[in-house]
Design a protein around this motif. Structure first.
Motif, short mmCIF file in Angstrom:
data_model
loop_
_atom_site.label_atom_id
_atom_site.label_comp_id
_atom_site.label_asym_id
_atom_site.label_seq_id
_atom_site.Cartn_x
_atom_site.Cartn_y
_atom_site.Cartn_z
N GLY A 69 0.85 -1.18 0.00
CA GLY A 69 0.00 0.00 0.00
C GLY A 69 0.89 1.23 0.00
N ALA A 70 0.35 2.33 0.50
CA ALA A 70 1.08 3.60 0.49
C ALA A 70 1.72 3.86 1.85
N ILE A 71 2.71 4.74 1.84
CA ILE A 71 3.21 5.36 3.05
C ILE A 71 2.83 6.83 2.93
N ASN A 72 1.98 7.30 3.84
CA ASN A 72 1.51 8.68 3.80
C ASN A 72 2.07 9.47 4.97
N PHE A 73 2.32 10.75 4.74
CA PHE A 73 3.00 11.59 5.70
C PHE A 73 2.09 12.71 6.18
N GLY A 74 2.08 12.95 7.49
CA GLY A 74 1.42 14.12 8.05
C GLY A 74 2.41 15.27 8.09
N ALA A 75 2.16 16.25 8.95
CA ALA A 75 3.07 17.38 9.13
C ALA A 75 4.22 16.90 10.02
N VAL A 76 5.28 16.41 9.40
CA VAL A 76 6.36 15.74 10.12
C VAL A 76 7.71 16.29 9.70
N SER A 77 8.74 15.94 10.49
CA SER A 77 10.11 16.26 10.13
C SER A 77 11.01 15.17 10.68
N ASP A 78 12.24 15.16 10.19
CA ASP A 78 13.26 14.21 10.63
C ASP A 78 12.80 12.76 10.47
N SER A 96 9.25 18.31 6.38
CA SER A 96 10.63 18.73 6.16
C SER A 96 11.60 17.68 6.66
N VAL A 97 12.78 17.73 6.11
CA VAL A 97 13.89 16.85 6.46
C VAL A 97 13.46 15.38 6.42
N ILE A 98 13.16 14.94 5.24
CA ILE A 98 12.81 13.54 5.00
C ILE A 98 13.85 12.97 4.05
N GLU A 99 14.50 11.88 4.46
CA GLU A 99 15.50 11.24 3.61
C GLU A 99 15.07 9.81 3.33
N GLY A 107 4.75 3.38 -7.00
CA GLY A 107 3.76 4.41 -7.35
C GLY A 107 4.42 5.77 -7.40
N ALA A 108 3.66 6.80 -7.01
CA ALA A 108 4.13 8.17 -7.11
C ALA A 108 4.34 8.80 -5.75
N PHE A 109 5.25 9.77 -5.72
CA PHE A 109 5.31 10.74 -4.63
C PHE A 109 4.39 11.86 -5.06
N ASP A 110 3.31 12.07 -4.37
CA ASP A 110 2.36 13.12 -4.71
C ASP A 110 2.47 14.21 -3.66
N CYS A 111 3.11 15.30 -4.03
CA CYS A 111 3.43 16.38 -3.09
C CYS A 111 2.31 17.43 -3.13
N LYS A 112 1.19 17.11 -2.52
CA LYS A 112 0.02 17.98 -2.56
C LYS A 112 0.16 19.20 -1.66
N SER A 113 1.11 19.18 -0.73
CA SER A 113 1.32 20.31 0.16
C SER A 113 2.03 21.43 -0.58
N GLN A 114 1.83 22.64 -0.10
CA GLN A 114 2.52 23.79 -0.67
C GLN A 114 3.92 23.95 -0.11
N ASN A 115 4.30 23.15 0.87
CA ASN A 115 5.58 23.38 1.53
C ASN A 115 6.26 22.08 1.93
N ILE A 116 6.95 21.45 1.00
CA ILE A 116 7.76 20.28 1.27
C ILE A 116 9.21 20.75 1.25
N GLN A 117 9.86 20.76 2.38
CA GLN A 117 11.22 21.27 2.49
C GLN A 117 12.17 20.14 2.87
N GLY A 118 13.21 19.98 2.09
CA GLY A 118 14.25 19.02 2.45
C GLY A 118 13.87 17.57 2.23
N LEU A 119 13.05 17.27 1.23
CA LEU A 119 12.78 15.88 0.86
C LEU A 119 13.90 15.45 -0.08
N ARG A 120 14.67 14.43 0.35
CA ARG A 120 15.77 13.90 -0.46
C ARG A 120 15.51 12.43 -0.71
N VAL A 121 15.56 12.03 -1.98
CA VAL A 121 15.42 10.63 -2.35
C VAL A 121 16.72 10.23 -3.02
N LEU A 122 17.37 9.22 -2.44
CA LEU A 122 18.71 8.82 -2.88
C LEU A 122 18.74 7.34 -3.24
#
Length: 193
Positions: A69-78, A96-99, A107-122
């Protein structure tokens, strides 16, 4: 679900191979599974989470899980996610600060928020990246990306494959450095090397 409910902030939860139900993580915990793919040579079997997994706490680490299924994110950091496999993610809230590293996201990363800061996919495989706003900061490095449906990203050292007819492989306002592009390059993109 029971292990997360019983845990305290800062605890580590070690899951064996087997099937576990979806869960809403509301505590700062680390969850370690046996792995996301079966390996007969080492005797490693899959830790499968059936259903969605939601992260609604900061300071969460996931490793070695296969989420059906999906992994969904709330207002989170680190948040750190490594060596996991899942169906996609939605960001409805500022995060913010998601590595994310060494993962397969079919599937997709769907960035519906107006403020995703520091998302790094490596070092990962990503099915698609969608709806990244111009104010967000999203970096994709050393990845294979099958589709970019719009947004402002920094792609570095990646393989960008366009397999969706009618979609641009690189969204407007994205910057692409040292990548291999298997598609046409639309106008208004910064592409170097």
């Amino acid at each position: 679900s029971q292990a997360v409910g019983a845990a305290e902030d800062g605890d580590a939860i070690n899951l064996s191979a087997g099937n576990f139900g979806g869960v809403n993580i509301t505590k700062a915990v680390s969850v370690y599974g046996a792995g996301f793919e079966k390996d007969e040579a080492t005797g490693t079997y899959v830790t499968l989470v059936t259903g969605a997994l939601s992260i609604n706490s900061s300071n969460v680490r996931l490793e070695g899980l296969r989420v059906n299924g999906a992994i969904n994110f709330g207002a989170v950091s680190d948040i750190v996610i490594t060596k996991c496999y899942w169906g996609g993610s939605s960001f409805y809230n500022p995060a913010s600060v998601i590595e994310i590293s060494k993962c397969v996201i079919i599937g997709a990363f769907d960035c519906k928020s107006q403020n995703i800061q520091g998302l790094r996919v490596l070092n990962s495989v990503i099915g698609a990246v969608r709806n990244v706003t111009i104010n967000s900061r999203v970096q994709v490095d050393h990845c294979m990306v099958y589709e970019d449906y719009g947004g402002a990203l920094l792609y570095t050292n990646s393989l960008l494959v366009n397999n969706y007819v009618g979609s641009s492989a690189i969204a407007e306002n994205s910057t692409v450095l040292n990548c291999v592009i298997v598609s046409n390059i639309p106008a208004n993109r910064v592409v170097e090397n």
